[in-house]
Each structure stands twice: as structure tokens, then as C-alpha cells.
Write a protein that holds these residues in place. Structure first.
Motif, PDB file in Angstrom:
ATOM      1  N   PHE A 228       9.780 -24.720 -13.233  1.00 28.70           N
ATOM      2  CA  PHE A 228      10.079 -24.172 -11.921  1.00 28.70           C
ATOM      3  C   PHE A 228      11.427 -24.664 -11.394  1.00 28.70           C
ATOM      4  CE2 PHE A 228       5.353 -24.237 -12.021  1.00 28.70           C
ATOM      5  CZ  PHE A 228       5.140 -22.879 -11.927  1.00 28.70           C
ATOM      6  N   GLY A 229      12.059 -23.843 -10.561  1.00 26.07           N
ATOM      7  CA  GLY A 229      13.281 -24.225  -9.876  1.00 26.07           C
ATOM      8  C   GLY A 229      14.404 -24.582 -10.826  1.00 26.07           C
ATOM      9  N   GLU A 230      15.057 -25.722 -10.535  1.00 31.37           N
ATOM     10  CA  GLU A 230      16.196 -26.173 -11.317  1.00 31.37           C
ATOM     11  C   GLU A 230      15.779 -26.958 -12.562  1.00 31.37           C
ATOM     12  OE1 GLU A 230      19.650 -25.708 -10.691  1.00 31.37           O
ATOM     13  OE2 GLU A 230      18.771 -24.158  -9.415  1.00 31.37           O
ATOM     14  N   ALA A 231      14.479 -27.172 -12.745  1.00 27.79           N
ATOM     15  CA  ALA A 231      14.027 -28.032 -13.842  1.00 27.79           C
ATOM     16  C   ALA A 231      14.481 -27.515 -15.191  1.00 27.79           C
ATOM     17  CB  ALA A 231      12.503 -28.166 -13.808  1.00 27.79           C
ATOM     18  N   GLY A 252       4.230 -25.096 -20.947  1.00 24.29           N
ATOM     19  CA  GLY A 252       5.651 -25.371 -20.862  1.00 24.29           C
ATOM     20  C   GLY A 252       6.523 -24.415 -21.636  1.00 24.29           C
ATOM     21  N   LEU A 253       5.913 -23.476 -22.363  1.00 26.45           N
ATOM     22  CA  LEU A 253       6.694 -22.534 -23.164  1.00 26.45           C
ATOM     23  C   LEU A 253       7.635 -21.728 -22.279  1.00 26.45           C
ATOM     24  CD1 LEU A 253       3.965 -21.200 -25.624  1.00 26.45           C
ATOM     25  CD2 LEU A 253       5.920 -22.656 -26.210  1.00 26.45           C
ATOM     26  N   GLY A 254       8.878 -21.603 -22.723  1.00 33.37           N
ATOM     27  CA  GLY A 254       9.875 -20.881 -21.949  1.00 33.37           C
ATOM     28  C   GLY A 254      10.735 -21.781 -21.090  1.00 33.37           C
ATOM     29  N   ALA A 255      10.403 -23.073 -21.023  1.00 31.68           N
ATOM     30  CA  ALA A 255      11.220 -23.986 -20.233  1.00 31.68           C
ATOM     31  C   ALA A 255      12.662 -23.979 -20.728  1.00 31.68           C
ATOM     32  CB  ALA A 255      10.637 -25.396 -20.275  1.00 31.68           C
ATOM     33  N   ILE A 256      12.856 -23.858 -22.060  1.00 30.78           N
ATOM     34  CA  ILE A 256      14.157 -23.495 -22.598  1.00 30.78           C
ATOM     35  C   ILE A 256      13.927 -22.276 -23.487  1.00 30.78           C
ATOM     36  CG2 ILE A 256      14.957 -25.873 -22.526  1.00 30.78           C
ATOM     37  CD1 ILE A 256      14.910 -25.918 -25.563  1.00 30.78           C
ATOM     38  N   PRO A 257      14.940 -21.436 -23.695  1.00 30.85           N
ATOM     39  CA  PRO A 257      14.726 -20.215 -24.484  1.00 30.85           C
ATOM     40  C   PRO A 257      14.166 -20.529 -25.872  1.00 30.85           C
ATOM     41  CG  PRO A 257      16.851 -20.151 -23.374  1.00 30.85           C
ATOM     42  CD  PRO A 257      16.318 -21.531 -23.158  1.00 30.85           C
ATOM     43  N   ALA A 258      13.158 -19.770 -26.277  1.00 38.28           N
ATOM     44  CA  ALA A 258      12.446 -20.055 -27.524  1.00 38.28           C
ATOM     45  C   ALA A 258      13.334 -19.948 -28.756  1.00 38.28           C
ATOM     46  CB  ALA A 258      11.248 -19.116 -27.662  1.00 38.28           C
ATOM     47  N   GLU A 259      14.387 -19.142 -28.700  1.00 36.75           N
ATOM     48  CA  GLU A 259      15.262 -18.974 -29.851  1.00 36.75           C
ATOM     49  C   GLU A 259      16.350 -20.043 -29.933  1.00 36.75           C
ATOM     50  OE1 GLU A 259      14.618 -17.067 -32.192  1.00 36.75           O
ATOM     51  OE2 GLU A 259      13.707 -15.193 -31.515  1.00 36.75           O
ATOM     52  N   HIS A 260      16.408 -20.931 -28.977  1.00 37.80           N
ATOM     53  CA  HIS A 260      17.407 -22.002 -29.003  1.00 37.80           C
ATOM     54  C   HIS A 260      17.116 -22.941 -30.170  1.00 37.80           C
ATOM     55  CE1 HIS A 260      19.914 -25.360 -27.676  1.00 37.80           C
ATOM     56  NE2 HIS A 260      20.420 -24.584 -26.728  1.00 37.80           N
ATOM     57  N   ARG A 261      18.170 -23.428 -30.831  1.00 42.08           N
ATOM     58  CA  ARG A 261      17.969 -24.286 -31.999  1.00 42.08           C
ATOM     59  C   ARG A 261      17.180 -25.547 -31.655  1.00 42.08           C
ATOM     60  NH1 ARG A 261      21.975 -28.385 -35.163  1.00 42.08           N
ATOM     61  NH2 ARG A 261      20.545 -28.821 -36.887  1.00 42.08           N
ATOM     62  N   LEU A 262      17.299 -26.032 -30.435  1.00 50.47           N
ATOM     63  CA  LEU A 262      16.604 -27.253 -30.037  1.00 50.47           C
ATOM     64  C   LEU A 262      15.181 -26.994 -29.543  1.00 50.47           C
ATOM     65  CD1 LEU A 262      19.578 -29.011 -28.235  1.00 50.47           C
ATOM     66  CD2 LEU A 262      18.536 -29.703 -30.410  1.00 50.47           C
TER      67      LEU A 262
END
Length: 600
Positions: A228-231, A252-262
Motif C-alpha cells: 500500500f501507498g509508498e511502500a 505480498g505478490l505484486g509488491a514489486i513487478p513479478a517480471e523484475h529480475r529481483l
């Protein structure tokens, strides 16, 4: 509205909602709440009322509305059975830390303990609060009009401060119309000016930074508290700058884009290989906003999801009760995750970046595990079978989603396939419920998503059992012209439970299949025809190559739309973790396993 200083209880509640910029009240009428509905009538230009056909639908709509918009809303239900239908939605929001205000009606105060119509009185007068205490953050029950100013401001503050959650405001019939003798409290002084996003102490932040920078195999593990928000923005900055891979619980899925290498993906009993292997081999895990429940942690059995210890755990959560609940910590910090990541990024400025040799080797190993998993799972995405292979169905649904789409998943076997194989691009690309897990969450919640984001496509993927259970949403969608798409994952069974019967009970199946009594063939209503009978467009799909096109067509229709998709029911999703059912046994990993010991 009544003159200043003469607001009645119902008017004050509605006025407080308006002052807090609440755009909707979701609910169902009854004799116990007509006073509140009358107050909503007076303010139709300021807050819109959405009438539903089952009370729990209102709660699920309020829940998902918040997950998309960040704005809490309100529900209204009547006394007795009306409000007794709310605990399922309250419990889900409570465990997933989602706030909404549930206004419930009760019998008049002068009828308390007289056994009036729909009064729960045999243990305590007007005792609905006892029904929901375990399902919400707190229950408030004013019994005089003059109590309302204090009650409404305290209820709202409790709901949104600290760890958010639903609050019940249980109002006796007469109090909705009784004079409060006061003005509505100003939210600025009582709520808006309260800072409730605490940071960690400086010594704790410094220790966390040191542990992360000294680690050779660090992993960041995130839950819903990082979406949520800026997290999510701070999480991505932290991961990229210091080259730390990010694993996620289902929430927590989607907190960073799933296709990102990390991005490692899902850690769970049905988690993917590179995620589970990285978290069980990590030397340091920074966990933020996660609970380490049994499904995520492979029933807490070492070597499948985690090895804590010897892995050193840094656990950050706004609720100190969650820290150290299931694993011992090297460092526990009570803090808002967004605030903490800001502190951590500032402290890490004095450290070198994470692009060292050990970190590069760690990421290269992860890339190798990802390649192994992709090669193992690739055949399922090409299967042309009809009924549709569920793994392929998950991928076809995911590929059909526009960049800005919101997918709301109900609970069921389809949810396990989706969280394993979908690639959420944004924090709200895939919304599910993994705490209370009620059927109907996605069926109804997608309406709340669309109201929160009217310019974005909203698609619910729901089991046939859940859709049959909550199909009243079709009427609500038509009445209020809410253009959402439902994909009914039709496998003619409560298939997740049937899978447990097959896996743990030697196939002794009972009460999990849907069959016709005369032919013994799989049975379900024709959901597409059911939709059309409600004035909703409905289509049936049998072939995998048609599924994505049907979703795109449903979105383009810009009206309520049902896709009855015939999905194969024989395959159950496996994963790189396990799940133990005490007394019945434990599952086996589909790929990889416990023999891959810590540090290997």
C-alpha cells in the motif's frame, strides 16, 4: 439536515462519514436500520448508497474498495439475522488488516432484555456485540444519543490507526433518531492529525542495515504491509540499489513487478522453486508485514520454506504481536513498513552498494533455479486439452489482463493456480484473501474494486462453488451498472477439498463433487444462462485458446459479463513447499525438497 446542534444519531454517523470523504455506504435494509437509511437519504448528494442482496456482499465490497483506493467505507445491516451475516466479511478484513465501519442495527433500548423481535438476549441484553468480538477490531454500542459524538470519533480512530481493521458500530433502533445535542466531531483533530506510522528506533535500524550488508545470501520477504501507498516504491528502490531479491507471501505478490529480475515470486506450500529455495538457503531474511502462517511456512517444518534458525530473521511489523509469533528473531522491530524502509534507505547511504561478488553469485544461483522451474513448468502452458488445463487457464487469464487491470481472486483451488502462475505488474494487479479465506470474497469484492477504480478493467476469477453461493451480485451489478467480468472456474467440485480427500484420505470422496443424481455426470447450473436471465451477458468457454479472447471481449463490452469456463479438475497445484494436516500426514514437494539443506 436538522439544525446545528440538533443532529440525531443516524445523521451524525452519516455526517461523520461525509466529513471523512466516504463515497459509498454498502448494505441491506431492515426494520432495525431504517433510521440510518433515512439519514443516508438526506445526504444522497454527498454519499451514495449501494443496496445489495446479501449482507456479506456489502462487507466484501467495502474490503476490496479499500484495497484498491486506500479509502475506508461503511456498511449497514439490520438487527438479528441481517447483521449475523456480516462476520464472514468482518473476519476476512480483520485478518487482512482492512478497515471498514460496519453499522449494525439493534432493538430499541427500552426493549433491551425483553426478547423483542430479533433480539439476542439470553446471555446478555441486545447481545449482538458478543457475536462479532472475535471478528473485528472493536465493537461500540451507544445507548444514548448524547454518546454518539464520542462513539463515532473513537470508532473511526480505532479503525484506521495502528494496525487497521474493521470496527462495528452497533446502534439501537431509537438511537438513530435520538437527538445527540452536539455537532459532529471534526475528524482533523480526532483522527487526521494523528501520526500512526511509527518508525523503528535508530539502533534497530542500524543493526538491520549491518545485518543486510554483511549477508552473503540476503532475501527480503514481504506481505500485504508492503503493497500500500509508498511502500512498494521504497521496496523497489531498496531491492535495486542493494541487489537484494524479493520473495512474497500470497498477500505480498505484486509488491514489486513479478517480471523484475529481483522478484522471486511466491513462498508457500505451493510456492515456486526459486522463491522457496532462496528463502530456505538465505543467511539473512528481512521480513516486513508478514505473519508466517502455516501455508506460507510449509507448516513451519524446517527445510521447505524456511530454515530459521540458522537463517537470521529481521522481522518488521506495525503489530508487535506478530513479531516472534512463529519464528525466533535476530532482530524484531515494531514499525510501519513504509516508514521503516525510508529509515533503512537513509542509513544504508553510508554503506557500499550491494553489487559485490558474493551478492552477484547469489543472484546468479537464483537465476539458475528460476530457469530450472521454468523448464519444469513449461509443458503445462501449451496443453491444448479440453476441459482446459488449469495451469494453462491461469496463464491465459494472466496474459489477457490489460496493463492496468485489477484481478480479484476468490478462494479455492483456482486461487492456488493463480498465485503460482500469474505475473502481477502492480501492487493491486492481483487481489486475494489468505487470512480468513471466505468463499464469495472475489465474487462480491470485484464490485468494490470497480467502484474504487471505474476507469480500470476489473475481473474476478471465482470458483463454481463460490459463484453459485453468491450469485446475487449479478443483480447488484445490473442495478448500479457496475461493468465487471466474472470468470467462473467451473470444475464441478469443491475441488481444493476434494484434492485433500484424494491426497490424504486415499480418495475417500464425499460431499465435494457436484453430480447429477440420475446420470452421475458432473452437474452445475448453466452459469452463462443464469447470467443472461439476470440481464448480464454470459458466454461458455471450453477451449484454452478462447479463454483470453473471451476476457478481452468481456472487458470491451463495458457491462457486467460472465464467462463460464470449463476447467479440468483432475490436476491439483503442487509446489516447492509442503503442507501438513496433523493426523493425516503431509504433502510432498512437486519440485525440489528438503534435502537441499541450508547453505548448500
Amino acid at each position: 439536515m436538522a439544525e446545528k446542534n440538533t443532529l440525531d444519531g443516524g445523521q451524525m454517523i452519516v455526517d461523520y462519514l461525509v466529513k471523512n470523504k466516504v463515497p459509498y455506504a454498502f448494505g441491506l435494509c431492515g426494520h432495525g436500520n431504517i433510521g440510518f437509511i433515512d439519514a443516508l437519504y438526506e445526504r444522497q448528494g454527498d454519499i451514495k448508497t449501494i443496496s445489495v442482496h446479501h449482507e456479506s456482499v456489502s462487507g466484501f465490497m467495502a474490503d476490496v474498495y479499500y484495497r484498491v483506493s486506500g479509502q475506508p467505507t461503511a456498511t449497514f445491516t439490520s438487527c438479528g439475522p441481517g447483521s449475523a451475516n456480516m462476520p464472514i466479511a468482518l473476519g476476512n478484513a480483520f485478518l487482512d488488516s482492512v478497515p471498514f465501519l460496519a453499522v449494525t442495527g439493534n432493538v430499541p433500548t427500552n426493549q433491551f432484555n425483553r426478547g423483542a423481535f430479533q433480539e439476542l438476549y439470553r446471555h446478555h441484553q441486545a447481545d449482538f456485540p458478543s457475536t462479532v468480538r472475535a471478528y473485528c477490531k472493536r465493537v461500540y454500542q451507544p445507548t444514548r444519543g448524547e454518546q454518539m459524538p464520542l462513539t463515532i470519533r473513537e470508532a473511526w480512530k480505532t479503525m484506521v490507526t495502528g494496525r487497521p481493521g474493521p470496527v462495528v458500530l452497533d446502534v439501537p433502533f431509537d438511537i438513530f433518531k435520538e437527538d445527540t445535542g452536539a455537532e459532529t466531531p471534526d475528524p482533523r483533530g480526532w483522527v487526521e492529525n494523528i501520526s500512526c506510522k511509527p518508525g523503528a528506533g535508530p539502533e534497530g535500524v542500524e543493526k538491520a542495515a549491518k545485518l543486510l550488508m554483511e549477508a552473503k545470501r540476503p532475501v527480503i520477504f514481504v506481505g500485504s504491509g508492503c503493497r500500500f501507498g509508498e511502500a512498494s516504491k521504497r521496496l523497489l528502490e531498496l531491492a535495486e540499489k542493494y541487489q537484494i531479491p524479493v520473495a512474497a507471501s500470497a498477500s505480498g505478490l505484486g509488491a514489486i513487478p513479478a517480471e523484475h529480475r529481483l522478484a522471486l515470486g511466491l513462498v508457500a506450500r505451493n510456492g515456486i522453486y526459486q522463491a522457496n529455495k532462496a528463502t530456505r538457503q538465505a543467511d539473512v531474511i528481512l521480513a516486513m508485514g508478514v505473519r508466517f502462517d502455516d501455508r506460507t511456512s510449509s507448516s513451519w517444518i524446517p527445510g521447505y520454506s524456511f530454515n530459521i534458525p540458522p537463517t537470521k530473521l529481521i522481522h518488521v511489523d506495525i503489530d508487535p504481536e506478530e513479531i516472534g509469533r512463529n519464528y525466533p528473531v535476530e532482530l524484531g522491530l515494531m514499525a510501519d513498513t513504509t516508514t521503516f524502509m525510508g529509515q533503512l534507505l537513509h542509513t544504508l547511504e553510508s554503506y557500499e552498494s550491494g553489487a559485490n561478488a558474493a551478492r552477484k553469485e547469489w543472484l546468479a544461483n537464483i537465476d539458475g533455479w528460476r530457469k530450472e522451474w521454468d523448464e519444469f513448468t513449461a509443458p503445462g502452458f501449451k496443453d491444448p486439452a479440453s476441459p482446459i488445463n488449469p495451469q494453462r487457464a491461469a496463464r491465459e487469464i494472466d496474459l489477457a489482463m490489460p496493463e492496468d487491470a485489477i484481478m480479484v481472486s476468490d478462494i479455492g483451488i483456482h486461487h492456488n493456480w493463480l498465485i503460482q502462475y500469474c505475473k502481477p505488474k502492480r501492487p493491486d494487479s492481483l487481489i486475494g484473501c489468505m487470512g480468513f479465506g471466505p468463499m464469495g470474497f472475489g465474487v462480491a469484492g470485484v464490485l468494490g474494486a470497480k467502484l474504487a477504480a471505474p476507469d480500470r478493467p476489473c475481473v474476478a476469477v471465482v470458483g463454481d462453488g463460490a459463484f453459485f453461493m453468491h450469485n446475487t451480485v449479478l443483480g447488484t451489478a445490473v442495478e448500479y451498472n457496475i461493468p465487471v467480468v466474472w470468470v467462473v472456474w467451473n470444475n464441478y467440485a469443491y475441488a481444493s477439498i476434494r484434492g485433500l480427500q484424494r491426497g490424504f484420505l486415499d480418495g475417500r470422496e464425499l460431499a465435494t463433487d457436484f453430480k447429477h443424481p440420475e446420470t452421475g455426470m458432473p452437474y452445475n447450473p448453466d452459469f452463462a444462462a443464469m447470467a443472461r436471465s439476470c440481464g448480464v451477458e454470459g458466454v461458455s468457454i471450453d477451449r484454452p485458446e478462447d479463454l483470453g479472447a473471451a476476457i478481452q471481449q468481456g472487458i470491451a463490452a463495458n457491462r457486467p459479463y460472465v464467462i463460464d469456463a470449463n476447467i479440468g479438475a483432475e490436476a491439483n497445484p503442487g509446489g516447492a513447499g509442503i503442507w501438513e494436516l496433523p493426523g493425516l500426514g503431509r504433502s510432498n514437494p512437486m519440485f525440489g525438497g528438503r534435502h537441499e539443506i541450508h547453505g548448500a
